[in-house]
Motif scaffolding. Structure first.
Motif, PDB file in Angstrom:
ATOM      1  N   ASN A 239       0.823  -1.212   0.000  1.00  0.00           N
ATOM      2  CA  ASN A 239       0.000   0.000   0.000  1.00  0.00           C
ATOM      3  C   ASN A 239       0.856   1.261   0.000  1.00  0.00           C
ATOM      4  OD1 ASN A 239      -2.294  -1.568   0.047  1.00  0.00           O
ATOM      5  ND2 ASN A 239      -2.669  -1.309   2.237  1.00  0.00           N
ATOM      6  N   ASN A 240       1.934   1.241   0.778  1.00  0.00           N
ATOM      7  CA  ASN A 240       2.836   2.393   0.828  1.00  0.00           C
ATOM      8  C   ASN A 240       3.500   2.631  -0.526  1.00  0.00           C
ATOM      9  OD1 ASN A 240       2.338   2.999   3.512  1.00  0.00           O
ATOM     10  ND2 ASN A 240       3.982   1.679   4.276  1.00  0.00           N
ATOM     11  N   CYS A 241       3.866   1.541  -1.193  1.00  0.00           N
ATOM     12  CA  CYS A 241       4.488   1.671  -2.517  1.00  0.00           C
ATOM     13  C   CYS A 241       3.507   2.238  -3.527  1.00  0.00           C
ATOM     14  CB  CYS A 241       5.012   0.314  -2.981  1.00  0.00           C
ATOM     15  SG  CYS A 241       6.479  -0.232  -2.087  1.00  0.00           S
ATOM     16  N   PHE A 242       2.256   1.781  -3.482  1.00  0.00           N
ATOM     17  CA  PHE A 242       1.243   2.305  -4.392  1.00  0.00           C
ATOM     18  C   PHE A 242       0.997   3.789  -4.137  1.00  0.00           C
ATOM     19  CE2 PHE A 242       0.127  -1.706  -6.220  1.00  0.00           C
ATOM     20  CZ  PHE A 242      -0.595  -1.382  -7.359  1.00  0.00           C
ATOM     21  N   LYS A 243       0.936   4.161  -2.872  1.00  0.00           N
ATOM     22  CA  LYS A 243       0.705   5.567  -2.541  1.00  0.00           C
ATOM     23  C   LYS A 243       1.835   6.433  -3.080  1.00  0.00           C
ATOM     24  CE  LYS A 243      -0.228   8.669   1.339  1.00  0.00           C
ATOM     25  NZ  LYS A 243      -0.411   8.777   2.809  1.00  0.00           N
ATOM     26  N   ARG A 244       3.068   5.929  -2.972  1.00  0.00           N
ATOM     27  CA  ARG A 244       4.230   6.693  -3.418  1.00  0.00           C
ATOM     28  C   ARG A 244       4.316   6.758  -4.939  1.00  0.00           C
ATOM     29  NH1 ARG A 244       7.554   3.849  -1.049  1.00  0.00           N
ATOM     30  NH2 ARG A 244       8.544   2.637  -2.708  1.00  0.00           N
ATOM     31  N   HIS A 245       4.069   5.638  -5.613  1.00  0.00           N
ATOM     32  CA  HIS A 245       4.231   5.591  -7.063  1.00  0.00           C
ATOM     33  C   HIS A 245       3.026   6.145  -7.823  1.00  0.00           C
ATOM     34  CE1 HIS A 245       7.995   3.312  -7.515  1.00  0.00           C
ATOM     35  NE2 HIS A 245       7.639   2.632  -6.440  1.00  0.00           N
TER      36      HIS A 245
END
Length: 268
Positions: A239-245
């Protein structure tokens, strides 16, 4: 539709992407990094590029873009008819003989980076009878520039190959064990020739691998079956990666039925 370059340009061009809609499209899109810079030609109505929440500008009919370190919002305001030249990660250095990091997060008209040659190729491409003729003109220009400026760096080529082979799931220390380079030297070379550091590049390639893996599974398959195989610790990590990318959740991306490309999605 994807088309592939002539063998002579395979080290510079990854593929050509054709995006076309017969009807007018008025929609918001989000573009995020796939690890590659590129060239764009708009045959019809260019996108509006959102500068911030209150202002936007019309994209040029032809332009070059560098590495993206954050997602960008764009808007279609008419007929979509685009030819995108997706370049290899190190191509800007080879084509322009400058540090790739200077072009990060930029949209630069071809005439600005190529001078008269940029005007000439825009006119040839946009007036071409078909996409095959347009691609032929682009390839002639790229071959000319590569012959003038390319300075092959076998070390960077090998490092990129290692990262792609591992789908981004590799540490910088693993690369320095395989290649005659220090971590500091690798960081400098990546920023100069690719535009971003090796860790950031690995993160992008790993994320792209997850997106491609996710597309292979039907919607009723749980994401957990893909998460661990792609190097993510758990759902929160993903989820953190999706939010960042991308700025959306994994399920919002997965349920989106309006992808123009794997890194170009319609948003409400």
């Amino acid at each position: 539709m994807q088309l592939y370059p002539t063998l002579m340009l395979s080290n510079i061009v990854k593929h050509y992407l054709i995006i076309r809609h017969e009807q007018e499209v008025f929609a918001n899109y989000r573009l995020f990094s796939d690890g590659n810079p590129g060239l764009v030609f708009h045959f019809k109505d260019p996108f509006l590029q959102e500068s911030d929440r209150h202002s936007s500008s019309v994209q040029p009919h032809s332009f070059l873009y560098g590495q993206m370190t954050h997602f960008n919002d764009i808007r279609s305001v008419g007929k979509l008819d685009m030819l995108i030249v997706v370049l290899q990660p190190h191509a800007l250095r080879a084509l322009l003989n400058l540090s790739a990091s200077e072009l990060n997060n930029t949209v630069v008209p071809l005439r600005t980076v190529f001078g008269q040659e940029g005007d000439d190729i825009e006119n040839r491409v946009l007036s071409s009878a078909n996409r095959a003729e347009a691609i032929k003109a682009i390839e002639q220009m790229l071959i000319s520039r590569v012959n003038r400026f390319q300075q092959a760096d076998r070390l960077i080529d090998c490092a990129i190959d290692l990262i792609y082979h591992a789908n981004g799931m590799i540490a910088v220390s693993d690369i320095t064990k395989e290649l005659p380079v220090t971590e500091r030297q690798l960081e400098r070379k990546f920023k100069e020739q690719i535009g971003i550091g090796p860790k950031k590049f690995m993160d992008v390639i790993k994320f792209q691998h997850f997106l491609k893996s996710m597309q292979k599974f039907p919607l009723d398959v749980k994401l957990s079956q893909v998460i661990y195989a792609c190097g993510y610790y758990d759902q929160a990590h993903l989820n953190n990666c999706f939010k960042r990318h991308v700025g959306v959740t994994p399920m919002q991306y997965r349920n989106n039925t309006h992808l123009l490309a794997i890194n170009l999605m319609q948003v409400l």
